[in-house]
Scaffold this motif. Structure first.
Motif, mmCIF file in Angstrom:
data_model
loop_
_atom_site.group_PDB
_atom_site.id
_atom_site.type_symbol
_atom_site.label_atom_id
_atom_site.label_comp_id
_atom_site.label_asym_id
_atom_site.label_seq_id
_atom_site.Cartn_x
_atom_site.Cartn_y
_atom_site.Cartn_z
ATOM 1 N N VAL A 172 32.249 36.102 24.843
ATOM 2 C CA VAL A 172 32.886 34.886 24.857
ATOM 3 C C VAL A 172 34.322 35.048 25.012
ATOM 4 N N PHE A 173 35.057 36.126 24.836
ATOM 5 C CA PHE A 173 36.298 36.013 24.987
ATOM 6 C C PHE A 173 36.550 36.104 26.571
ATOM 7 N N HIS A 174 35.758 36.984 27.302
ATOM 8 C CA HIS A 174 35.833 37.100 28.678
ATOM 9 C C HIS A 174 35.821 35.802 29.416
ATOM 10 N N TYR A 175 34.834 35.017 29.177
ATOM 11 C CA TYR A 175 34.623 33.715 29.667
ATOM 12 C C TYR A 175 35.740 32.727 29.368
ATOM 13 N N GLU A 176 36.269 32.790 28.035
ATOM 14 C CA GLU A 176 37.220 31.625 27.547
ATOM 15 C C GLU A 176 38.549 32.128 27.985
ATOM 16 N N PHE A 177 38.700 33.498 28.594
ATOM 17 C CA PHE A 177 40.102 33.818 29.027
ATOM 18 C C PHE A 177 39.989 33.116 30.291
ATOM 19 N N VAL A 178 38.807 33.806 31.007
ATOM 20 C CA VAL A 178 38.867 33.145 32.524
ATOM 21 C C VAL A 178 39.039 31.600 32.719
ATOM 22 N N PHE A 179 38.654 30.916 31.781
ATOM 23 C CA PHE A 179 38.628 29.392 31.743
ATOM 24 C C PHE A 179 40.250 29.092 31.511
ATOM 25 N N ILE A 180 40.841 29.731 30.422
ATOM 26 C CA ILE A 180 41.942 29.246 30.289
ATOM 27 C C ILE A 180 42.999 29.781 31.429
ATOM 28 N N HIS A 181 42.849 31.131 31.986
ATOM 29 C CA HIS A 181 43.565 31.606 33.146
ATOM 30 C C HIS A 181 44.914 31.314 32.740
ATOM 31 N N PRO A 182 45.456 32.446 31.674
ATOM 32 C CA PRO A 182 46.694 32.064 31.240
ATOM 33 C C PRO A 182 47.741 32.602 32.187
ATOM 34 N N PHE A 183 47.406 33.567 33.094
ATOM 35 C CA PHE A 183 48.549 34.214 33.805
ATOM 36 C C PHE A 183 48.595 33.622 35.229
ATOM 37 N N SER A 184 49.788 33.543 35.801
ATOM 38 C CA SER A 184 49.743 33.090 37.067
ATOM 39 C C SER A 184 48.922 34.430 38.288
ATOM 40 N N ASP A 185 48.703 35.416 37.982
ATOM 41 C CA ASP A 185 47.794 36.473 38.731
ATOM 42 C C ASP A 185 47.341 37.383 37.685
ATOM 43 N N GLY A 186 46.303 38.344 38.171
ATOM 44 C CA GLY A 186 45.794 39.378 37.340
ATOM 45 C C GLY A 186 44.696 38.658 36.196
ATOM 46 N N ASN A 187 44.185 37.480 36.340
ATOM 47 C CA ASN A 187 43.696 37.326 35.081
ATOM 48 C C ASN A 187 42.173 37.864 35.067
ATOM 49 N N GLY A 188 41.488 38.177 36.212
ATOM 50 C CA GLY A 188 40.225 38.666 36.121
ATOM 51 C C GLY A 188 40.408 40.297 35.928
ATOM 52 N N ARG A 189 41.333 40.843 36.402
ATOM 53 C CA ARG A 189 41.666 42.060 35.967
ATOM 54 C C ARG A 189 41.755 42.385 34.585
ATOM 55 N N MET A 190 42.536 41.363 33.864
ATOM 56 C CA MET A 190 42.893 41.591 32.382
ATOM 57 C C MET A 190 41.759 40.965 31.608
ATOM 58 N N ALA A 191 40.899 40.023 31.956
ATOM 59 C CA ALA A 191 39.583 39.786 31.539
ATOM 60 C C ALA A 191 38.663 41.019 31.046
ATOM 61 N N ARG A 192 38.370 41.768 32.289
ATOM 62 C CA ARG A 192 37.620 42.845 32.385
ATOM 63 C C ARG A 192 38.305 44.071 31.576
ATOM 64 N N LEU A 193 39.442 44.252 31.762
ATOM 65 C CA LEU A 193 40.019 45.300 30.789
ATOM 66 C C LEU A 193 40.092 44.839 29.223
ATOM 67 N N TRP A 194 40.000 43.706 28.930
ATOM 68 C CA TRP A 194 39.992 43.228 27.448
ATOM 69 C C TRP A 194 38.700 43.424 26.900
ATOM 70 N N HIS A 195 37.899 42.827 27.828
ATOM 71 C CA HIS A 195 36.287 43.130 27.497
ATOM 72 C C HIS A 195 35.972 44.679 26.934
ATOM 73 N N THR A 196 36.388 45.534 27.983
ATOM 74 C CA THR A 196 36.081 46.915 27.746
ATOM 75 C C THR A 196 36.953 47.180 26.361
ATOM 76 N N ALA A 197 37.900 46.669 26.008
ATOM 77 C CA ALA A 197 39.027 47.276 25.116
ATOM 78 C C ALA A 197 38.113 46.965 23.673
ATOM 79 N N ILE A 198 37.522 45.584 23.603
ATOM 80 C CA ILE A 198 36.911 45.085 22.439
ATOM 81 C C ILE A 198 35.578 45.890 22.405
ATOM 82 N N LEU A 199 35.063 46.270 23.163
ATOM 83 C CA LEU A 199 33.881 47.134 22.995
ATOM 84 C C LEU A 199 34.071 48.369 22.632
ATOM 85 N N SER A 200 35.313 48.960 23.123
ATOM 86 C CA SER A 200 35.656 50.366 22.851
ATOM 87 C C SER A 200 35.848 50.562 21.231
ATOM 88 N N LYS A 201 36.614 49.348 20.780
ATOM 89 C CA LYS A 201 36.696 49.512 19.358
ATOM 90 C C LYS A 201 35.399 49.537 18.466
#
Length: 330
Positions: A172-201
């Motif tokens: 859900v975070f991954h999709y919502e993050f991509v939808f919001i697209h909060p940064f000027s660049d690097g959104n896809g990279r950050m979405a995938r990094l954060w997805h992994t970070a959540i699962l790693s916890k």
């Protein structure tokens, strides 16, 4: 703000994937310890970085990405080389991420986009769209709404992390993050990094599972599911897509780690564990990694059995005794 809840539906398909993934993670954890397989961990991390950048049109090959990470000179665009260096630093500090801390998100965006983006580590001030190559998937919300939307998303995550399964919450975070697209660049990279970070916890083994490489294999479906969710106004389709990809890659990890190798002779297992994928080794380099002195014993007990099982191949198969001969893990 606290009442915000991203729209999604928990389907039978989602529940089935959660059950399957949990079972596979349990089996992998029970039969193997990734801490004893540093080359496998490193190889999977390099795969994660290469695939996540490739999705964003970085043209460096897996071998070139490996060389950049290993500090070797690589012929390529400086921007693409810097992207690799930045991503490597970010992934190396993955375990330090608090995925429910919005300041950590900005901090790691600063790492991921250092020297590349003017608004590095800050939410965008301009308007952005989500693109698959040159095709616009959808336009993101106006920049003035980004801080509030991100605060609402992180508030929901913090409030829901004990009630919503991490496999669902991360998707859900991954999709919502991509939808919001909060940064000027690097959104896809950050979405995938954060997805992994959540699962790693949830399960630390996810730190070394290259989900990004699975997404890259099915990149068109990845963007299609995002587009369909945008039309539907909820993230259910994307959750199902991501869980299906995680379920698939766990099968590959099972093979990598143990289920394929548990019947192998101990010597062959040791040889495979010291070899990274896509790197050619001389016999002397392999003997040194294994701490062996006798060349004949190495060939008889390690090298030849591995080649007979088609686990290792020669780089010059028609000249087995060539002085330039190298060996690759299949």
């Amino acid at each position: 703000m606290g009442e915000y809840k991203p729209p999604f539906t928990i389907t039978n398909k989602i529940l089935s994937y959660i059950s399957s993934i949990s079972e596979k993670i349990g089996r992998i954890t029970a039969i193997s310890n990734l801490e004893t397989k540093p080359h496998l961990r490193r190889n999977n991390r390099i795969k994660s970085i290469h695939s996540s950048l490739k999705i964003e049109a970085n043209s460096l090959t897996l071998g070139q990405v490996r060389d950049v990470i290993n500090g070797k000179s690589v012929l390529g665009e400086q921007k693409e080389i810097q992207e690799v260096k930045n991503a490597y630093i970010a992934y190396e500090h993955l375990e330090e991420i608090d995925p429910y801390n919005i300041q950590h998100l900005k901090q790691f965006h600063g790492i991921m986009t250092r020297y590349l983006v003017e608004e590095s580590g800050e939410f965008r001030s301009g308007e952005e769209g989500v693109f698959n190559g040159s095709q616009c998937i959808f336009m993101a919300p106006p920049a003035r709404f980004v801080p509030q939307l991100m605060d609402e998303l992180f508030s929901w995550m913090k409030e829901s992390k004990d009630d919503v399964h991490p496999l669902i919450l991360s998707s859900v975070f991954h999709y919502e993050f991509v939808f919001i697209h909060p940064f000027s660049d690097g959104n896809g990279r950050m979405a995938r990094l954060w997805h992994t970070a959540i699962l790693s916890k949830w399960k630390p083994i996810f730190e070394y599972i290259p989900i990004e490489s699975q997404i890259e294999k099915f990149q068109d479906e990845y963007y299609r599911s995002i587009s369909e969710c945008h039309i539907a106004g909820e993230s259910t389709i994307f959750i199902e897509f991501m869980l299906s990809q995680i379920d698939k890659i766990l099968d590959d990890i099972s093979v990598q780690i143990n289920e394929k190798n548990e019947y192998l002779p101990e010597a062959v297992q040791k040889l495979l564990e010291v070899m990274e994928y896509d790197i050619p080794y001389t016999s002397n380099e392999l003997m040194e990694r294994l701490g062996l002195k006798a060349k004949e014993g190495f060939r008889r007990n390690y090298l030849h059995p591995a080649m007979e099982m088609k686990l290792i191949q020669m780089t010059i198969p028609d000249k087995p005794n060539s002085r330039n001969q190298r060996y690759l893990r299949c």
